[in-house]
Scaffold this motif. Structure first.
Motif, PDB file in Angstrom:
ATOM      1  N   THR A  10       0.820  -1.188  -0.215  1.00  0.00           N
ATOM      2  CA  THR A  10       0.188   0.069   0.143  1.00  0.00           C
ATOM      3  C   THR A  10       0.939   1.138  -0.032  1.00  0.00           C
ATOM      4  O   THR A  10       1.933   1.313   0.585  1.00  0.00           O
ATOM      5  CB  THR A  10      -0.859   0.117   1.087  1.00  0.00           C
ATOM      6  N   PHE A  11       0.314   2.096  -0.816  1.00  0.00           N
ATOM      7  CA  PHE A  11       1.211   3.360  -0.863  1.00  0.00           C
ATOM      8  C   PHE A  11       0.347   4.719  -0.395  1.00  0.00           C
ATOM      9  O   PHE A  11      -0.848   4.800  -0.915  1.00  0.00           O
ATOM     10  CB  PHE A  11       1.521   3.920  -2.281  1.00  0.00           C
ATOM     11  N   GLU A  12       0.896   5.468   0.415  1.00  0.00           N
ATOM     12  CA  GLU A  12       0.186   6.542   1.234  1.00  0.00           C
ATOM     13  C   GLU A  12       1.031   7.996   0.982  1.00  0.00           C
ATOM     14  O   GLU A  12       2.092   7.859   1.085  1.00  0.00           O
ATOM     15  CB  GLU A  12      -0.213   6.378   2.635  1.00  0.00           C
ATOM     16  N   ASP A  13       0.199   8.966   0.951  1.00  0.00           N
ATOM     17  CA  ASP A  13       0.694  10.447   0.814  1.00  0.00           C
ATOM     18  C   ASP A  13       1.182  10.712   2.061  1.00  0.00           C
ATOM     19  O   ASP A  13       0.746  10.008   3.174  1.00  0.00           O
ATOM     20  CB  ASP A  13      -0.068  11.284   0.035  1.00  0.00           C
ATOM     21  N   ASP A  49       4.719   8.844   0.090  1.00  0.00           N
ATOM     22  CA  ASP A  49       5.325   9.322   1.413  1.00  0.00           C
ATOM     23  C   ASP A  49       5.757   7.972   2.052  1.00  0.00           C
ATOM     24  O   ASP A  49       6.615   7.850   2.957  1.00  0.00           O
ATOM     25  CB  ASP A  49       4.996  10.465   2.301  1.00  0.00           C
ATOM     26  N   LYS A  50       4.714   6.995   2.158  1.00  0.00           N
ATOM     27  CA  LYS A  50       4.800   5.739   3.034  1.00  0.00           C
ATOM     28  C   LYS A  50       4.395   4.691   2.210  1.00  0.00           C
ATOM     29  O   LYS A  50       3.446   4.489   1.461  1.00  0.00           O
ATOM     30  CB  LYS A  50       3.686   5.843   4.336  1.00  0.00           C
ATOM     31  N   ILE A  51       5.318   3.484   2.513  1.00  0.00           N
ATOM     32  CA  ILE A  51       5.242   2.215   1.805  1.00  0.00           C
ATOM     33  C   ILE A  51       4.877   1.158   2.855  1.00  0.00           C
ATOM     34  O   ILE A  51       5.565   0.994   3.903  1.00  0.00           O
ATOM     35  CB  ILE A  51       6.285   2.055   0.854  1.00  0.00           C
ATOM     36  N   LEU A  70      12.103  -5.295  -0.006  1.00  0.00           N
ATOM     37  CA  LEU A  70      11.705  -4.231  -0.649  1.00  0.00           C
ATOM     38  C   LEU A  70      12.654  -3.841  -1.589  1.00  0.00           C
ATOM     39  O   LEU A  70      13.657  -3.291  -1.214  1.00  0.00           O
ATOM     40  CB  LEU A  70      10.908  -3.078  -0.050  1.00  0.00           C
ATOM     41  N   TYR A  71      12.389  -3.859  -3.083  1.00  0.00           N
ATOM     42  CA  TYR A  71      13.553  -3.432  -3.835  1.00  0.00           C
ATOM     43  C   TYR A  71      12.882  -2.199  -4.886  1.00  0.00           C
ATOM     44  O   TYR A  71      11.678  -2.239  -5.075  1.00  0.00           O
ATOM     45  CB  TYR A  71      13.839  -4.434  -4.949  1.00  0.00           C
ATOM     46  N   ILE A  72      13.514  -1.097  -4.691  1.00  0.00           N
ATOM     47  CA  ILE A  72      13.317  -0.027  -5.693  1.00  0.00           C
ATOM     48  C   ILE A  72      14.263   0.194  -6.585  1.00  0.00           C
ATOM     49  O   ILE A  72      15.552   0.221  -6.290  1.00  0.00           O
ATOM     50  CB  ILE A  72      13.000   1.115  -4.690  1.00  0.00           C
ATOM     51  N   ASP A  73      13.880   0.252  -8.045  1.00  0.00           N
ATOM     52  CA  ASP A  73      14.638   0.245  -9.168  1.00  0.00           C
ATOM     53  C   ASP A  73      16.096  -0.672  -8.987  1.00  0.00           C
ATOM     54  O   ASP A  73      17.089  -0.311  -9.129  1.00  0.00           O
ATOM     55  CB  ASP A  73      15.388   1.610  -9.161  1.00  0.00           C
TER      56      ASP A  73
END
Length: 77
Positions: A10-13, A49-51, A70-73
């Motif tokens: 889930t992604f939150e601002d 802003d939050k994962i 968690l992998y980002i790019d």
């Protein structure tokens, strides 16, 4: 009720308003099963802003989760 387990992200601002959420249910597994790797691939919303990541169980039974990553790019964060 069908039993299922799975992963969610889930992604939150900044105001903790949900921007997007995705979950992946596993196959209908019954009884003992070997460990299996599951992944979720998503594009991160611009104002994130939050994962939040985790696992879930719907129905009766037990489920175990291990080694959330968690992998980002392509980089493990």
């Amino acid at each position: 009720m069908e039993n299922s387990a799975g992963l969610f992200i889930t992604f939150e601002d900044q105001q903790e308003i949900q921007l997007e959420s995705k979950n992946v249910k596993t196959e209908n597994i019954q009884g003992a099963a070997d460990w299996k790797k599951y992944t979720i691939n998503v594009v991160i919303p611009k104002d994130t802003d939050k994962i939040i990541i985790g696992g879930f169980l719907k129905g009766k039974g037990k489920v175990w989760f291990d080694s959330f990553k968690l992998y980002i790019d392509g980089k493990n964060v």
